[in-house]
Enzyme design. Structure first.
Site, mmCIF file in Angstrom:
data_model
loop_
_atom_site.group_PDB
_atom_site.id
_atom_site.type_symbol
_atom_site.label_atom_id
_atom_site.label_comp_id
_atom_site.label_asym_id
_atom_site.label_seq_id
_atom_site.Cartn_x
_atom_site.Cartn_y
_atom_site.Cartn_z
ATOM 1 N N SER A 6 0.636 -1.272 0.008
ATOM 2 C CA SER A 6 0.038 0.024 -0.060
ATOM 3 C C SER A 6 0.875 1.443 -0.143
ATOM 4 C CB SER A 6 -0.864 -0.002 1.233
ATOM 5 O OG SER A 6 -0.152 0.103 2.243
ATOM 6 N N ARG A 66 0.387 3.645 -3.218
ATOM 7 C CA ARG A 66 -0.295 4.860 -2.847
ATOM 8 C C ARG A 66 0.446 5.967 -3.484
ATOM 9 N NH1 ARG A 66 -0.008 4.636 1.871
ATOM 10 N NH2 ARG A 66 -2.095 3.886 2.515
ATOM 11 N N ASN A 90 -0.668 8.020 -7.163
ATOM 12 C CA ASN A 90 -1.045 9.385 -7.006
ATOM 13 C C ASN A 90 -0.238 9.988 -8.061
ATOM 14 O OD1 ASN A 90 -2.993 10.732 -4.966
ATOM 15 N ND2 ASN A 90 -1.901 8.953 -3.840
#
Lengths: 156, 273
Positions: free
Chosen positions: B209, B213, B217
């Site tokens: 994660s 992440r 993004n």
């Protein structure tokens, strides 16, 4: 987005950067910061101490000023008193001196008067004697009558 | 670029391909020219652009901070020292708020992550065609200048963090403590396999994660910049300027999140139940 060796390369460079940062960047910077913090704390401490000292000094100065003023007032008062005393003494001296001078003058005057009287008396007696001598035109013994004339003169 | 006038999809694909160096299936070493060639190289290939830019940016960070550290005085700090101290203070505070153990690694780790990730994200704000075109003139076909839009870069960092999590877990709790934590909760020793499954997924999810992440993004942000770049030139500013301004927030936030989560994960690893 293929997974490949880049991943391991990235992990290795990451480890090297972290190691370098941990060894050569973090300690000096944090040490400098802590040292400065201490310095600032010390400085603030010294400043507050100095402020307290200043307050004490001002208090002391005020007290000394007050004491000085009191002393000055005391001195002025004493001086005034002394001056008055001196003036009084001078007056007294002058008065007594004046009185003494007057007395002396009166004594002299009296002396002068009595001397004048004495002289006058002597002259009168001589004059009277001469007058009598001439009146009588006789050889009257001067010495015999001198006593009489002196008695007469004393009555003058 | 594929052809003189690439179609939009060619343009996008071109921009999303890394400069890959590796072994071609025919046995020669070289750069991949197409996405298909890059994929065929498999695991034993290197994204030269990702590694190059990330190391370059890491060196910028290291040299700048090292210079400030060397010149650090206890007196009035200069501009650079001031900036570095603000960063150090900020990271140090974040670590102190979250991490309660004593470790000389966590804070510099956090600082490195924040600054490095921030710099790598920052490359996203450079207009998408500037540097690739420059490299194209020098004969380099592909150039992706934002390392964090490459999942290898983010995964490389998060896996390092993952190993640190395991290292700290074992160091603080011991091997048996760590294994116990993975197997004996939340349901007690009779549900051991189930516990291991739950905790194992939780453990593995952390680095995944963390990496995805950041990657997601930045990849999305880059993609939108590329999409804006396909539009007619006279309308681009109206979209790219607001997106870039918004992106300033995103890149800082993502760098901060990566750092903060690393600290949180490591503090969890150090916590003894």
């Amino acid at each position: 987005m293929n997974l490949n060796l880049t991943l391991i390369g990235q992990a290795i460079s990451f480890a090297i950067f972290v190691w370098f940062c941990m060894k050569y960047v973090w300690p000096p910077v944090t040490e400098a910061m802590q040292a400065r913090q201490k310095k600032i704390a010390d400085g603030l401490d010294a400043a507050s101490r100095a402020a307290r000292d200043l307050e004490l000094a001002q208090e002391k100065a005020t007290q000394q000023l007050r004491e000085g003023k009191e002393q000055a007032a005391l001195l002025i008062e004493q001086a005034n008193k002394r001056a008055n005393q001196i003036v009084d003494e001078a007056k007294e001296t002058a008065r007594s001196e004046g009185a003494r001078l007057i007395t002396a003058a009166q004594a002299e005057i009296e002396q002068e008067v009595s001397r004048a009287k004495e002289e006058l008396r002597a002259q009168v007696s001589t004059l009277a004697l001469k007058g009598a001598e001439q009146i009588l035109n006789a050889s009257i013994d001067g010495k015999a009558h001198a006593e009489l004339v002196e008695k007469l003169a004393a009555e003058l | 670029m594929a052809g003189a006038n690439p179609t939009p999809s060619e343009y996008i694909q071109h921009h999303l391909q890394n400069l890959t160096y590796g072994l071609h299936p025919d046995g020669t070493m070289g750069f991949a020219h197409t996405a298909k060639e890059a994929a065929e190289m498999g695991f034993w290939a290197v994204h030269v652009d990702t590694l190059g830019w990330s190391i370059f940016l890491g060196l910028i960070f290291i040299f700048m901070f090292r210079k400030a550290a060397k010149l650090a005085t206890t007196g009035v700090p200069g501009g650079l020292q001031n900036f570095v101290e603000i960063m150090v203070e900020f990271v140090d505070q974040s670590v102190k708020d979250t991490f309660h153990g004593r470790s000389s690694l966590i804070a510099p780790l956090g600082l490195t992550i924040f600054c490095w990730v921030f710099l790598m994200n920052l490359m996203d704000l450079i207009p998408v065609d500037f540097i690739p075109t420059l490299f194209l003139l020098m004969g380099v076909e592909h150039m992706k200048i934002v390392p964090t839009t490459d999942v290898n870069a983010t995964l490389g960092m998060s896996i390092s963090v993952f190993f640190l999590i395991i290292y700290y877990s074992i160091k603080v709790k011991g091997v048996s403590g760590f294994v116990g934590e993975l197997t004996l909760q939340p349901f007690g020793k009779w549900m051991m396999p189930f516990n291991l499954l739950l905790e194992g997924v939780g453990l593995i999810a952390k680095p995944i994660s963390l990496a995805l992440r950041l990657f997601g993004n930045l990849y999305a942000g880059e993609l939108i910049f590329i999409l804006i770049a396909i539009m007619p030139f006279w309308v681009q500013w109206a979209l790219s300027v607001p997106w870039a301004i918004f992106h300033i927030l995103v890149i800082t936030l993502q760098a901060f999140i990566f750092m903060m989560l690393t600290i949180v994960y490591l503090s969890l690893a150090c916590e003894d139940h």
